[in-house]
Design a protein around this motif. Structure first.
Motif, PDB file in Angstrom:
ATOM      1  N   ALA B  34      25.487  47.292  30.293  1.00  0.00           N
ATOM      2  CA  ALA B  34      25.194  46.297  29.444  1.00  0.00           C
ATOM      3  C   ALA B  34      26.184  45.046  29.279  1.00  0.00           C
ATOM      4  CB  ALA B  34      24.849  46.750  27.818  1.00  0.00           C
ATOM      5  N   ARG B  35      27.552  45.712  29.372  1.00  0.00           N
ATOM      6  CA  ARG B  35      28.703  44.677  29.183  1.00  0.00           C
ATOM      7  C   ARG B  35      28.736  44.032  30.533  1.00  0.00           C
ATOM      8  NH1 ARG B  35      33.238  45.731  25.423  1.00  0.00           N
ATOM      9  NH2 ARG B  35      32.726  47.174  23.671  1.00  0.00           N
ATOM     10  N   SER B  36      28.575  44.545  31.416  1.00  0.00           N
ATOM     11  CA  SER B  36      28.616  43.943  32.819  1.00  0.00           C
ATOM     12  C   SER B  36      27.599  43.156  33.179  1.00  0.00           C
ATOM     13  CB  SER B  36      28.651  45.204  33.891  1.00  0.00           C
ATOM     14  OG  SER B  36      29.941  45.952  34.139  1.00  0.00           O
ATOM     15  N   VAL B  37      26.648  43.431  32.708  1.00  0.00           N
ATOM     16  CA  VAL B  37      25.201  42.515  32.904  1.00  0.00           C
ATOM     17  C   VAL B  37      25.351  41.193  31.747  1.00  0.00           C
ATOM     18  CG1 VAL B  37      22.859  42.268  31.998  1.00  0.00           C
ATOM     19  CG2 VAL B  37      23.619  44.039  33.529  1.00  0.00           C
ATOM     20  N   ALA B  38      26.100  41.515  30.649  1.00  0.00           N
ATOM     21  CA  ALA B  38      26.410  40.479  29.785  1.00  0.00           C
ATOM     22  C   ALA B  38      27.481  39.403  30.255  1.00  0.00           C
ATOM     23  CB  ALA B  38      26.978  40.852  28.475  1.00  0.00           C
ATOM     24  N   SER B 232      34.249  47.313  41.728  1.00  0.00           N
ATOM     25  CA  SER B 232      34.107  48.259  40.378  1.00  0.00           C
ATOM     26  C   SER B 232      35.024  47.669  39.387  1.00  0.00           C
ATOM     27  CB  SER B 232      34.545  49.362  40.842  1.00  0.00           C
ATOM     28  OG  SER B 232      34.727  50.296  39.985  1.00  0.00           O
ATOM     29  N   VAL B 233      34.390  47.292  38.341  1.00  0.00           N
ATOM     30  CA  VAL B 233      35.074  46.733  37.194  1.00  0.00           C
ATOM     31  C   VAL B 233      36.423  47.582  36.831  1.00  0.00           C
ATOM     32  CG1 VAL B 233      33.376  47.692  35.521  1.00  0.00           C
ATOM     33  CG2 VAL B 233      34.854  45.666  34.933  1.00  0.00           C
ATOM     34  N   GLY B 234      37.637  46.983  36.704  1.00  0.00           N
ATOM     35  CA  GLY B 234      38.586  47.827  36.175  1.00  0.00           C
ATOM     36  C   GLY B 234      39.280  48.468  37.412  1.00  0.00           C
ATOM     37  N   GLY B 235      38.613  48.359  38.639  1.00  0.00           N
ATOM     38  CA  GLY B 235      39.045  49.137  39.718  1.00  0.00           C
ATOM     39  C   GLY B 235      39.378  50.517  39.883  1.00  0.00           C
ATOM     40  N   VAL B 263      34.865  29.484  45.273  1.00  0.00           N
ATOM     41  CA  VAL B 263      33.708  30.394  45.375  1.00  0.00           C
ATOM     42  C   VAL B 263      33.069  30.916  44.256  1.00  0.00           C
ATOM     43  CG1 VAL B 263      32.703  32.337  46.679  1.00  0.00           C
ATOM     44  CG2 VAL B 263      34.727  31.181  47.721  1.00  0.00           C
ATOM     45  N   ARG B 264      31.790  30.437  44.058  1.00  0.00           N
ATOM     46  CA  ARG B 264      31.048  30.947  42.666  1.00  0.00           C
ATOM     47  C   ARG B 264      30.479  32.418  42.980  1.00  0.00           C
ATOM     48  NH1 ARG B 264      26.985  27.902  43.028  1.00  0.00           N
ATOM     49  NH2 ARG B 264      27.307  27.255  45.072  1.00  0.00           N
ATOM     50  N   THR B 265      30.226  32.971  41.779  1.00  0.00           N
ATOM     51  CA  THR B 265      29.764  34.290  41.615  1.00  0.00           C
ATOM     52  C   THR B 265      28.783  34.416  40.564  1.00  0.00           C
ATOM     53  OG1 THR B 265      31.287  35.185  40.265  1.00  0.00           O
ATOM     54  CG2 THR B 265      31.944  35.319  42.364  1.00  0.00           C
ATOM     55  N   GLY B 266      28.856  33.519  39.335  1.00  0.00           N
ATOM     56  CA  GLY B 266      27.925  33.638  38.328  1.00  0.00           C
ATOM     57  C   GLY B 266      28.289  34.597  37.357  1.00  0.00           C
ATOM     58  N   ILE B 267      29.739  35.118  37.577  1.00  0.00           N
ATOM     59  CA  ILE B 267      30.145  35.980  36.595  1.00  0.00           C
ATOM     60  C   ILE B 267      31.461  35.746  36.010  1.00  0.00           C
ATOM     61  CG2 ILE B 267      30.869  38.535  36.486  1.00  0.00           C
ATOM     62  CD1 ILE B 267      29.390  39.037  39.112  1.00  0.00           C
ATOM     63  N   ASP B 268      31.541  36.028  34.632  1.00  0.00           N
ATOM     64  CA  ASP B 268      32.520  35.537  33.889  1.00  0.00           C
ATOM     65  C   ASP B 268      33.717  36.425  34.075  1.00  0.00           C
ATOM     66  OD1 ASP B 268      32.795  34.039  30.799  1.00  0.00           O
ATOM     67  OD2 ASP B 268      34.398  35.210  31.494  1.00  0.00           O
ATOM     68  N   GLN B 269      34.724  35.704  34.657  1.00  0.00           N
ATOM     69  CA  GLN B 269      35.909  36.603  34.838  1.00  0.00           C
ATOM     70  C   GLN B 269      36.741  37.258  33.818  1.00  0.00           C
ATOM     71  OE1 GLN B 269      38.224  34.100  37.761  1.00  0.00           O
ATOM     72  NE2 GLN B 269      39.916  34.345  36.067  1.00  0.00           N
ATOM     73  N   GLY B 270      36.756  36.284  32.617  1.00  0.00           N
ATOM     74  CA  GLY B 270      37.529  36.816  31.326  1.00  0.00           C
ATOM     75  C   GLY B 270      36.632  37.993  30.637  1.00  0.00           C
ATOM     76  N   ALA B 271      35.471  37.801  30.775  1.00  0.00           N
ATOM     77  CA  ALA B 271      34.595  38.730  30.139  1.00  0.00           C
ATOM     78  C   ALA B 271      34.696  40.192  30.996  1.00  0.00           C
ATOM     79  CB  ALA B 271      33.108  38.470  30.176  1.00  0.00           C
ATOM     80  N   THR B 272      34.603  40.032  32.375  1.00  0.00           N
ATOM     81  CA  THR B 272      34.935  41.154  33.203  1.00  0.00           C
ATOM     82  C   THR B 272      36.245  41.846  32.857  1.00  0.00           C
ATOM     83  OG1 THR B 272      33.379  39.986  34.827  1.00  0.00           O
ATOM     84  CG2 THR B 272      34.603  41.871  35.395  1.00  0.00           C
ATOM     85  N   ALA B 273      37.078  40.979  32.898  1.00  0.00           N
ATOM     86  CA  ALA B 273      38.468  41.734  32.475  1.00  0.00           C
ATOM     87  C   ALA B 273      38.470  42.413  31.333  1.00  0.00           C
ATOM     88  CB  ALA B 273      39.813  40.762  32.668  1.00  0.00           C
ATOM     89  N   ALA B 274      37.739  41.986  30.279  1.00  0.00           N
ATOM     90  CA  ALA B 274      37.684  42.758  28.904  1.00  0.00           C
ATOM     91  C   ALA B 274      36.768  43.875  29.197  1.00  0.00           C
ATOM     92  CB  ALA B 274      36.949  41.833  28.072  1.00  0.00           C
ATOM     93  N   VAL B 275      35.717  44.044  30.022  1.00  0.00           N
ATOM     94  CA  VAL B 275      34.929  45.188  30.315  1.00  0.00           C
ATOM     95  C   VAL B 275      35.776  46.151  30.913  1.00  0.00           C
ATOM     96  CG1 VAL B 275      33.009  46.256  31.385  1.00  0.00           C
ATOM     97  CG2 VAL B 275      32.932  43.893  30.541  1.00  0.00           C
TER      98      VAL B 275
END
Lengths: 300, 300
Positions: B34-38, B232-235, B263-275
């Motif tokens: 859910a966090r990744s999707v968000a 993979s989030v967090g590596g 390059v665009r991805t549609g994904i929020d980088q800061g939110a992903t780092a938080a995940v």
């Protein structure tokens, strides 16, 4: 990437150590240098002639230079930031002098106590005196990809500084990502801009892996014709402005990428990984380098 | 690198978790998804239909699929390795099926209990049944860059497997560096070879950063036209055959490199780092990803 040769400038004894909390004694620095040379390194930033009261990690530069093997065919480089540092470097008998010129005033004022324009005048004075002494001078344009104080670094400013230092006599000009914010697209742009204005000066690149872009940046630099790369054994060399972050690209991991791509360096990868592990033990922390942890492939 | 768009397939819930010593409960997996999707992820390898007795980390696949938000516009992918896994995946209502086919017998026998030739027959059977059910199937050619048991993987063998799976109906074919030994020169070679035989199938690449080449490999894949990358989030996602090594390339660090290159991805980088930081806390270890430690640049 393909075949060819890349020259590695080992910066572990200088950039690798200068921000570590544990200060290594001269004998450890000499062992680090000797081990790197034994692994095949032929250019090494061995010392920094800065004020040891300001940077205690760099104390003992004269003792280090007095202790290294001068019959090894290795060029020992000393970093200097002012005329007094140059005089010390020349007296200590360095083979090359490297001068860091930040591209941004925010960093230059805090790190070197002067503006970029003032530092360019300092560089011209250093370069003239070094030339008179017959010692080659290179210039490293630091914070070229971004500055912790001024934000984005205008690429035209990096090119302007490269132009000025090449004009003043730098035989080699490096573009340095001091805080590890650069990406490959920036590398491509900056390399082209600097090459256009650097005349006969050789291009060198200096990357940090702070945000995991360092090796991709090295690949991009190579793809754009850069054949001299800085790296630090073990990947030590954090930035004081990002204390939790990793440091320089690691020599052993860079060697892995280059060698497996068919690019020669003349440096032994396994021996270098062992130096990284040894240095980690001396510094009391695990190296950011990954080759020592993961092991070579194919297995030796 | 330049402008354009790359599609990220988030593999954290599957490849990221499957080798971790701490087994996350279904509720944590649902929160991770859910966090990744968000954060903006639109394709996610959410589950693996392997035997939970063999891979306890992947237990609860049906519960995970029953708990995800099916109205989010997200494609939930299930990994399957045999016909029983496919039947479970279809019953659970996955949007896509992904099948891993090792390029080397040494890995295939140990990981999947059959030879590569036998696995290709299994794939053909899976692909036919999935097509009948109207569910798209992708194939991931694992150990494509090297095998911990068989050493170097012949590139012609990777191309042959890609050809076979594309022929059998794979709508997407991935080249996977399962143990993180690949280098950019290999990426260029394999991408060209696979493209030549993959027909209409989309190319995807899957990299691990085990020896610090993962992001350079992603750059090379992009430079050779690949527009779908696993991360993979967090590596997280170490390989059981190199227990001390780091895992998959981290989504947040890949986003940093891509976004800063335009390059665009549609994904929020800061939110992903938080995940990634959140997942590290759940797994009780520091993420291999570096963006969370170093911080964004320029500062937000």
């Amino acid at each position: 990437m393909g075949v060819g040769r890349v020259e590695i400038v080992e910066v572990g004894p200088r950039d690798g150590l200068q921000n570590e909390s544990r200060v290594l004694p001269v004998e450890d620095k000499l062992e680090l240098i000797a081990r790197s040379v034994a692994a095949g390194v032929r250019r090494i930033e061995a010392v920094s002639f800065v004020n040891p009261k300001r940077v205690p990690q760099m104390a003992g530069a004269e003792e280090v230079m007095a202790g290294v093997d001068r019959h090894s065919g290795v060029a020992y480089i000393g970093l200097v930031l002012n005329r007094r540092g140059l005089d010390r470097a020349l007296a200590a008998g360095v083979d090359e002098v490297n001068v860091a010129i930040p591209a941004t005033d925010g960093f230059c004022v805090r790190n070197q106590g002067c503006t970029v324009q003032e530092m360019l005048a300092v560089f011209a004075d250093i370069a003239a005196a070094a030339q008179e002494a017959g010692t080659p001078v290179s210039a490293t344009v630091s914070t070229a990809f971004g500055c912790p104080f001024d934000g984005e670094t205008p690429p035209a400013r990096v090119a302007e500084i490269a132009h000025r230092v090449a004009d003043a006599g730098a035989v080699e000009v490096a573009i340095a990502d001091t805080i590890g914010v650069g990406v490959p697209a920036q590398v491509a742009d900056l390399v082209e801009r600097v090459r256009a204005v650097a005349g006969q000066a050789v291009l060198r690149c200096h990357f940090h892996n702070t945000r995991n872009t360092g090796y991709a940046n090295a690949l991009a630099a190579h793809a754009h014709g850069v054949r001299v790369l800085d790296s630090s054994v073990g990947g030590f060399g954090g930035c004081p402005f990002a204390p939790a972050a990793t440091g320089n690209i690691a020599t052993e991991d860079l060697l892995y990428m280059l060698h497996r791509s068919g690019v020669r360096t003349g440096i032994d990868q396994g021996a270098t990984a062992a130096v990284g592990d040894w240095l980690g033990a001396r510094l009391g922390k695990e190296p950011p380098a990954l080759l020592g942890r993961a092991g070579a492939f194919p297995a030796p």
